[in-house]
Motif scaffolding. Structure first.
Motif, PDB file in Angstrom:
ATOM      1  N   GLN A 372       0.808  -1.218   0.000  1.00  0.00           N
ATOM      2  CA  GLN A 372       0.000   0.000   0.000  1.00  0.00           C
ATOM      3  C   GLN A 372       0.847   1.277   0.000  1.00  0.00           C
ATOM      4  OE1 GLN A 372      -3.156  -0.333  -0.493  1.00  0.00           O
ATOM      5  NE2 GLN A 372      -3.186  -2.555  -0.201  1.00  0.00           N
ATOM      6  N   ALA A 406      -9.432   7.459  -0.953  1.00  0.00           N
ATOM      7  CA  ALA A 406      -9.181   6.942   0.391  1.00  0.00           C
ATOM      8  C   ALA A 406      -9.269   8.086   1.401  1.00  0.00           C
ATOM      9  CB  ALA A 406      -7.821   6.271   0.466  1.00  0.00           C
ATOM     10  N   ARG A 433      -5.234   2.511   2.570  1.00  0.00           N
ATOM     11  CA  ARG A 433      -5.058   2.905   1.174  1.00  0.00           C
ATOM     12  C   ARG A 433      -4.728   4.391   1.014  1.00  0.00           C
ATOM     13  NH1 ARG A 433      -9.527  -0.746   0.789  1.00  0.00           N
ATOM     14  NH2 ARG A 433      -8.996  -2.598  -0.463  1.00  0.00           N
ATOM     15  N   GLN A 449      -1.467   6.688   7.761  1.00  0.00           N
ATOM     16  CA  GLN A 449      -1.842   5.554   6.923  1.00  0.00           C
ATOM     17  C   GLN A 449      -1.923   4.296   7.784  1.00  0.00           C
ATOM     18  OE1 GLN A 449       1.039   4.058   4.030  1.00  0.00           O
ATOM     19  NE2 GLN A 449      -0.578   3.733   2.520  1.00  0.00           N
ATOM     20  N   TRP A 479      -3.765  -3.402   8.066  1.00  0.00           N
ATOM     21  CA  TRP A 479      -2.893  -4.002   7.051  1.00  0.00           C
ATOM     22  C   TRP A 479      -1.555  -4.389   7.692  1.00  0.00           C
ATOM     23  CZ3 TRP A 479      -4.375  -5.535   2.371  1.00  0.00           C
ATOM     24  CH2 TRP A 479      -3.384  -5.935   1.449  1.00  0.00           C
TER      25      TRP A 479
END
Length: 671
Positions: A372, A406, A433, A449, A479
């Protein structure tokens, strides 16, 4: 070694501790020492802390009259909350100009850290006389202040790269020139090179490896600020644009999570996170202002075989042929704008940034945690920030979107209750994302993020001389991250107490950081926990003597428990012309995971936060002498001896002995 250190720790429980005296500060405390008390170990490791120190150094040099500072200028002080900025302004409006810094104690929202830091950055002058217009060029040339600073570092050892790989000699030096006229005009030029980089040779035939320069004008009628050259910009809470200042968890608690609005010159030796071109803030009306900028600059990059950029580099090292080949091989163009409305306690803003790279950014995204990462040759981010400030509470936040739709959002609420009790709640959600080249905001890593979480912080003044602060933070990462191949979470707790009585300061801090990490077999997650504590007792003599003892402890647990401990003794003396400083740190840690940190006095503008791990001793000696009114000479000798290894460092940085000695010298001429 362990027996010796344990005995030293026990003896030092009864030793004195204090902050050494420095120019301009209240009660003789150096601002660097006060500031590091609100930093955690994680924040000392990041790239931001050096830039933060440089920013604060610039503010101390400019040191404005508190009675004449505008609201926007008060907001430039990053350690003040929105309520504190408002309370200072309301106090002046209600009671007139301050007559001494002691009056700040009457403002109940100001706690010990702010009261200790403010005297380094502001002073109380005479009754303010309004400036009718921008000063004339004649007055600027006649009454402006010039500062020329030359700094050098001489190592009494040789690294492996000095013999086989580095293009330059092993000495590090820099030259800095600054000009200022009040808060109206600032200009600067900084040339710097790291050890091993060529000087007046090769691709650096024009002298230094790095040149930073700027001219800033302020208060030109409707034109609040204009900067030409290299500069930094920050808006909102950093989800779209923040190259100026980054606050960690403790510092965010101190400032109660307020938003930022900053345009300032970039004059440090850093080669990261700056713009090059022109920027300006224009006052469109009394409540409405507009900031716009345009930038084109070269950057370092590691290239892929097809000529695209694999990574954008910010270290600024150009010591070897390989590093020199990466110098300025990519160009970045950026433009942006920020519209800000301030109407009473209401604040609204709209921000947008567009960035284009002449080489497409294509990192290796085969690795799961990198999948990402930002990629492509252009980036577009926009946001709106909002807030409301009351003398008892404040609300602030920002919501941003990138070119792919995003979302990232951060929101905080703080309240100042009676009896000196403050409470802060902060929520953030950063989509995994979401990508932005300039986003830097609150969180575990500082990156906006792959994180969502909630932060609760409290500050309490139960007694006139006692300040207690605590926070609890929970973060979830949907993530994968580095060394974490699936979704994970982290919990962070901190409790800190400072007791101050006359010339004594007693401080204690405990932190528990519970994280997750891949197990050795990469089949699941296991605990990766970190426990840290600090204890200090302090005394300052009115005659100029000071001493400090600090004990740091660490325990980590990943598969097995590891421990670290360190004791630091500091002694200082100064009068109007001379200053002496001595520091000794004895450390013993089981591994790099239990590394420890402590602030050691440095030369001005020469930022260095040493990391101690293994077994060893660090000594530092610093002396300063003022010759007349204009010239200041400073020398610093540092010695580190490791008891558990025959060599220091690895690769080209390896030193083939267990000890190293460095001499730093600096001359500063003001006229």
């Amino acid at each position: 070694m362990k027996t010796t250190l344990s005995m030293a720790l026990l003896v030092s429980m009864f030793a004195l501790t204090v902050y050494a005296q420095e120019d301009g500060g209240a009660e003789g405390l150096p601002w660097q020492q006060v500031w590091q008390e609100v930093m955690s170990a994680d924040e000392m490791e990041g790239e931001d802390w050096e830039e933060n120190y440089e920013r604060l150094e610039q503010l101390t040099n400019q040191c404005l009259d508190l009675n004449q500072m505008t609201l926007a200028e008060l907001e430039q002080l990053p350690f003040l909350s929105a309520q504190q900025v408002m309370d200072i302004a309301e106090y002046r409006d209600r009671f007139g100009p301050l007559r001494s810094m002691n009056e700040l104690k009457m403002i109940r929202s100001l706690d010990h850290p702010q009261l200790a830091l403010l005297p380094f950055f502001v002073y109380v002058g005479e009754t303010p006389q309004p400036q009718p217009h921008f000063p004339s060029l004649r007055n600027i040339a006649r009454y402006g202040r010039h500062t020329l600073t030359a700094t050098g570092r001489l190592p009494f050892y040789e690294r492996k790269g000095d013999k086989d790989a580095y293009l330059g000699y092993r000495y590090r030096h820099s030259l800095r020139y600054e000009f200022s006229y009040g808060n109206y005009v600032k200009a600067g030029l900084t040339g710097a090179q790291d050890a091993g980089e060529p000087f007046l040779a090769g691709r650096n035939r024009w002298g230094y490896d790095t040149w930073n320069y700027y001219v800033q004008l302020r208060n030109l009628g409707l034109l609040e600020t204009i900067v030409v050259g290299k500069y930094k910009v920050a808006t909102g809470m950093g989800l779209v644009l923040n190259t100026s200042f980054s606050l960690g968890k403790m510092a965010t608690l101190q400032s109660l999570g307020r938003s930022t609005r900053t345009l300032r010159p970039h004059g440090s030796r850093s080669e990261a996170d700056y713009f090059q071109g022109a920027a300006a803030t224009v006052r469109l009306s009394r409540p409405l202002s507009l900031t716009a900028f345009i930038s084109h600059r070269p950057i370092d990059a590691t290239l892929n075989a097809d000529g695209t950029a694999a990574t954008l580099l910010t270290s600024g090292y150009h010591r070897t042929e390989t590093e020199m080949e990466k110098k300025y091989n990519t160009h970045l163009t950026a433009t942006g704008t920020s519209l800000h409305l301030c109407w009473g306690g209401l604040q609204l803003g709209a921000n947008a940034v567009y960035t284009h790279l002449d080489r497409s950014l294509e990192p290796d995204r085969q690795t799961l945690y990198r999948r990402q990462n930002a990629h492509g040759n252009y980036f577009l981010n926009a946001s709106t920030n909002y807030g409301y400030t009351h003398h008892r509470f404040a609300l602030s936040g920002e919501t941003a979107i990138d070119k792919n739709g995003a979302i990232a959002t951060i929101n905080s609420a703080s309240v100042q209750l009676p009896e000196s009790f403050s409470l802060m709640l902060l929520q953030r959600f950063y989509s995994f994302r979401y990508s932005s080249l300039y986003a830097r905001s609150f969180g575990e890593s500082g990156r906006a993020q792959n994180e969502s979480g909630i932060f609760l912080g409290v500050g309490w003044h139960p007694l006139p001389h006692l300040q207690i602060e605590a926070y609890a933070d929970y973060a979830y990462f949907p993530w994968a991250r580095y060394q974490v191949s699936q979704s994970s979470h982290a919990t962070d707790f901190l409790l800190q107490a400072v007791y101050k009585r006359q010339h004594w300061v007693l401080a204690a801090r405990s932190r528990v950081h519970l994280k997750q990490r891949d197990n050795p077999e990469k089949t699941g997650l296991t605990a990766d926990n970190d426990y840290r504590g600090r204890l200090s007792l302090a005394y300052t003599s009115p005659t100029g003597w000071s001493a400090k003892t600090q004990i740091d402890l660490a325990r980590t647990f990943y598969q097995e428990a590891e421990y670290g401990k360190m004791i630091t003794e500091q002694l200082a003396w100064q009068n109007r012309r001379y200053q002496l400083y001595v520091s000794a740190s004895l450390f013993d840690t089981d591994s790099y995971d239990t590394r420890l940190y402590v602030y050691i006095r440095q030369l001005t503008h020469d930022f260095y936060y040493p990391t101690y791990w293994g077994q060893g001793l660090h000594l530092a000696f610093q002396g300063r002498m003022d010759i007349g009114r204009h010239l200041r000479l400073t020398a610093r000798l540092a010695y580190t001896n490791y008891f558990d290894r025959p060599v220091i460092g690895t690769g080209w940085q390896q030193i083939d002995q267990s000890y190293q000695t460095d001499l730093g010298i600096q001359a500063r001429w003001r006229f």
